[in-house]
Design a protein around this motif. Structure first.
Motif, mmCIF file in Angstrom:
data_model
loop_
_atom_site.group_PDB
_atom_site.id
_atom_site.type_symbol
_atom_site.label_atom_id
_atom_site.label_comp_id
_atom_site.label_asym_id
_atom_site.label_seq_id
_atom_site.Cartn_x
_atom_site.Cartn_y
_atom_site.Cartn_z
ATOM 1 N N GLU A 1 -9.227 -9.192 4.048
ATOM 2 C CA GLU A 1 -10.297 -9.728 4.917
ATOM 3 C C GLU A 1 -10.092 -9.313 6.366
ATOM 4 O OE1 GLU A 1 -13.764 -11.871 5.928
ATOM 5 O OE2 GLU A 1 -12.998 -11.194 4.012
ATOM 6 N N ALA A 2 -8.844 -9.351 6.841
ATOM 7 C CA ALA A 2 -8.564 -8.958 8.226
ATOM 8 C C ALA A 2 -8.876 -7.484 8.450
ATOM 9 C CB ALA A 2 -7.104 -9.245 8.572
ATOM 10 N N VAL A 3 -8.576 -6.641 7.475
ATOM 11 C CA VAL A 3 -8.898 -5.205 7.584
ATOM 12 C C VAL A 3 -10.409 -5.018 7.548
ATOM 13 C CG1 VAL A 3 -8.724 -2.974 6.412
ATOM 14 C CG2 VAL A 3 -6.695 -4.397 6.680
ATOM 15 N N ALA A 4 -11.091 -5.751 6.661
ATOM 16 C CA ALA A 4 -12.552 -5.629 6.541
ATOM 17 C C ALA A 4 -13.261 -6.056 7.827
ATOM 18 C CB ALA A 4 -13.050 -6.461 5.365
ATOM 19 N N LEU A 5 -12.725 -7.071 8.521
ATOM 20 C CA LEU A 5 -13.335 -7.530 9.771
ATOM 21 C C LEU A 5 -12.898 -6.698 10.968
ATOM 22 C CD1 LEU A 5 -13.137 -11.393 9.327
ATOM 23 C CD2 LEU A 5 -15.183 -9.960 9.283
ATOM 24 N N GLY A 6 -11.923 -5.814 10.767
ATOM 25 C CA GLY A 6 -11.475 -4.948 11.848
ATOM 26 C C GLY A 6 -10.482 -5.574 12.801
ATOM 27 N N THR A 7 -9.904 -6.706 12.428
ATOM 28 C CA THR A 7 -8.929 -7.356 13.312
ATOM 29 C C THR A 7 -7.513 -6.860 13.067
ATOM 30 O OG1 THR A 7 -8.689 -9.206 11.778
ATOM 31 C CG2 THR A 7 -10.323 -9.441 13.552
ATOM 32 N N ARG A 8 -7.287 -6.145 11.958
ATOM 33 C CA ARG A 8 -5.988 -5.526 11.671
ATOM 34 C C ARG A 8 -6.228 -4.101 11.222
ATOM 35 N NH1 ARG A 8 -1.225 -8.422 11.271
ATOM 36 N NH2 ARG A 8 -0.421 -6.614 10.182
ATOM 37 N N PRO A 9 -5.329 -3.201 11.587
ATOM 38 C CA PRO A 9 -5.483 -1.822 11.117
ATOM 39 C C PRO A 9 -5.052 -1.711 9.656
ATOM 40 C CG PRO A 9 -3.496 -2.015 12.417
ATOM 41 C CD PRO A 9 -4.198 -3.349 12.502
ATOM 42 N N LEU A 10 -5.601 -0.721 8.979
ATOM 43 C CA LEU A 10 -5.210 -0.458 7.597
ATOM 44 C C LEU A 10 -3.931 0.365 7.612
ATOM 45 C CD1 LEU A 10 -5.821 -0.569 4.569
ATOM 46 C CD2 LEU A 10 -7.162 1.514 4.856
ATOM 47 N N LEU A 11 -2.828 -0.245 7.217
ATOM 48 C CA LEU A 11 -1.537 0.433 7.179
ATOM 49 C C LEU A 11 -1.169 0.712 5.730
ATOM 50 C CD1 LEU A 11 0.334 -1.740 9.823
ATOM 51 C CD2 LEU A 11 -0.757 0.485 10.162
ATOM 52 N N LEU A 12 -0.654 1.908 5.469
ATOM 53 C CA LEU A 12 -0.380 2.340 4.108
ATOM 54 C C LEU A 12 0.599 1.415 3.385
ATOM 55 C CD1 LEU A 12 -0.806 4.420 1.902
ATOM 56 C CD2 LEU A 12 1.088 5.732 2.874
ATOM 57 N N ASP A 13 1.702 1.056 4.040
ATOM 58 C CA ASP A 13 2.693 0.214 3.360
ATOM 59 C C ASP A 13 2.142 -1.171 3.030
ATOM 60 O OD1 ASP A 13 2.612 -0.464 6.043
ATOM 61 O OD2 ASP A 13 4.765 -0.821 6.208
ATOM 62 N N GLN A 14 1.342 -1.754 3.938
ATOM 63 C CA GLN A 14 0.761 -3.063 3.662
ATOM 64 C C GLN A 14 -0.321 -2.972 2.591
ATOM 65 O OE1 GLN A 14 -0.426 -4.550 7.493
ATOM 66 N NE2 GLN A 14 1.648 -5.242 7.987
ATOM 67 N N ALA A 15 -1.095 -1.907 2.619
ATOM 68 C CA ALA A 15 -2.131 -1.723 1.603
ATOM 69 C C ALA A 15 -1.503 -1.550 0.218
ATOM 70 C CB ALA A 15 -3.005 -0.526 1.951
ATOM 71 N N LEU A 16 -0.416 -0.772 0.134
ATOM 72 C CA LEU A 16 0.275 -0.599 -1.141
ATOM 73 C C LEU A 16 0.865 -1.917 -1.643
ATOM 74 C CD1 LEU A 16 2.050 2.834 -0.596
ATOM 75 C CD2 LEU A 16 0.097 2.338 -2.085
ATOM 76 N N CYS A 17 1.411 -2.686 -0.723
ATOM 77 C CA CYS A 17 1.968 -3.990 -1.092
ATOM 78 C C CYS A 17 0.876 -4.909 -1.627
ATOM 79 C CB CYS A 17 2.659 -4.611 0.126
ATOM 80 S SG CYS A 17 3.471 -6.170 -0.229
ATOM 81 N N CYS A 18 -0.274 -4.947 -0.969
ATOM 82 C CA CYS A 18 -1.384 -5.784 -1.436
ATOM 83 C C CYS A 18 -1.904 -5.282 -2.781
ATOM 84 C CB CYS A 18 -2.515 -5.799 -0.407
ATOM 85 S SG CYS A 18 -2.128 -6.771 1.044
ATOM 86 N N GLY A 19 -1.963 -3.964 -2.960
ATOM 87 C CA GLY A 19 -2.382 -3.401 -4.250
ATOM 88 C C GLY A 19 -1.424 -3.775 -5.356
ATOM 89 N N ALA A 20 -0.127 -3.735 -5.067
ATOM 90 C CA ALA A 20 0.885 -4.108 -6.071
ATOM 91 C C ALA A 20 0.754 -5.588 -6.426
ATOM 92 C CB ALA A 20 2.285 -3.802 -5.542
ATOM 93 N N ILE A 21 0.521 -6.413 -5.426
ATOM 94 C CA ILE A 21 0.317 -7.845 -5.698
ATOM 95 C C ILE A 21 -0.889 -8.049 -6.591
ATOM 96 C CG2 ILE A 21 -0.354 -10.043 -4.638
ATOM 97 C CD1 ILE A 21 1.447 -9.253 -2.245
ATOM 98 N N GLY A 22 -1.972 -7.328 -6.277
ATOM 99 C CA GLY A 22 -3.187 -7.422 -7.098
ATOM 100 C C GLY A 22 -2.943 -6.998 -8.527
ATOM 101 N N CYS A 23 -2.167 -5.936 -8.728
ATOM 102 C CA CYS A 23 -1.857 -5.465 -10.083
ATOM 103 C C CYS A 23 -0.997 -6.466 -10.842
ATOM 104 C CB CYS A 23 -1.152 -4.113 -10.026
ATOM 105 S SG CYS A 23 -2.233 -2.771 -9.516
ATOM 106 N N LEU A 24 -0.047 -7.083 -10.151
ATOM 107 C CA LEU A 24 0.841 -8.035 -10.801
ATOM 108 C C LEU A 24 0.129 -9.328 -11.177
ATOM 109 C CD1 LEU A 24 4.087 -7.572 -8.703
ATOM 110 C CD2 LEU A 24 3.675 -6.828 -11.045
ATOM 111 N N VAL A 25 -0.817 -9.719 -10.328
ATOM 112 C CA VAL A 25 -1.522 -10.969 -10.584
ATOM 113 C C VAL A 25 -2.562 -10.722 -11.637
ATOM 114 C CG1 VAL A 25 -3.038 -12.721 -9.595
ATOM 115 C CG2 VAL A 25 -1.108 -11.881 -8.313
#
Length: 133
Positions: free
Chosen positions: A109-133
């Motif tokens: 949500e923070a990336v979508a609203l533009g309040t945080r930059p899209l960082l590769l390591d954080q995006a990969l971490c969120c993707g991994a969380i999504g896959c695990l859940v």
């Protein structure tokens, strides 16, 4: 015999009653102006911090809130109800998975609203969380 109320209903009642009582006490005791005040005043703030002078600017309790903060509060409230409901049926692993999903959704949500930059390591971490859940 009488059927028990669903856990989500009792959780909502307990949290709503707690919130209403806190707001009522703050308002009834005259503390509401101190909570929302944007400057220090001895009549509102009985104990002022070191270095604070009358009229000095301060950040009120809700100061700095934006769309991301409001979304995070909403996600945490929904997360709390989901956790209480799923723990009746599943193990405590579900609680941690829901908590991690909350962090991932908050970052998205923070990336979508533009309040945080899209960082590769954080995006990969969120993707991994999504896959695990």
């Amino acid at each position: 015999s009488r059927k028990a109320a669903p856990l989500a209903a009792t959780q909502f009642h307990f949290k709503a009653a707690s919130l209403v009582s806190v707001v009522t006490l703050a308002y009834g005791r005259g503390r509401w102006p101190a909570i929302l005040s944007s400057s220090w005043h001895p009549e509102y703030h009985v104990k002022m911090p070191d270095g604070a002078r009358t009229g000095l600017v301060r950040v009120p309790f809700f100061g700095g809130w934006n769309e991301v903060t409001c979304f995070l509060v909403l996600v945490l409230v929904v997360n709390n109800f989901l956790i209480s409901d799923t723990l009746r049926h599943l193990s405590s692993v579900s609680k941690y998975a829901a908590g991690m999903l909350t962090f991932a959704l908050t970052y998205i949500e923070a990336v979508a609203l533009g309040t945080r930059p899209l960082l590769l390591d954080q995006a990969l971490c969120c993707g991994a969380i999504g896959c695990l859940v």
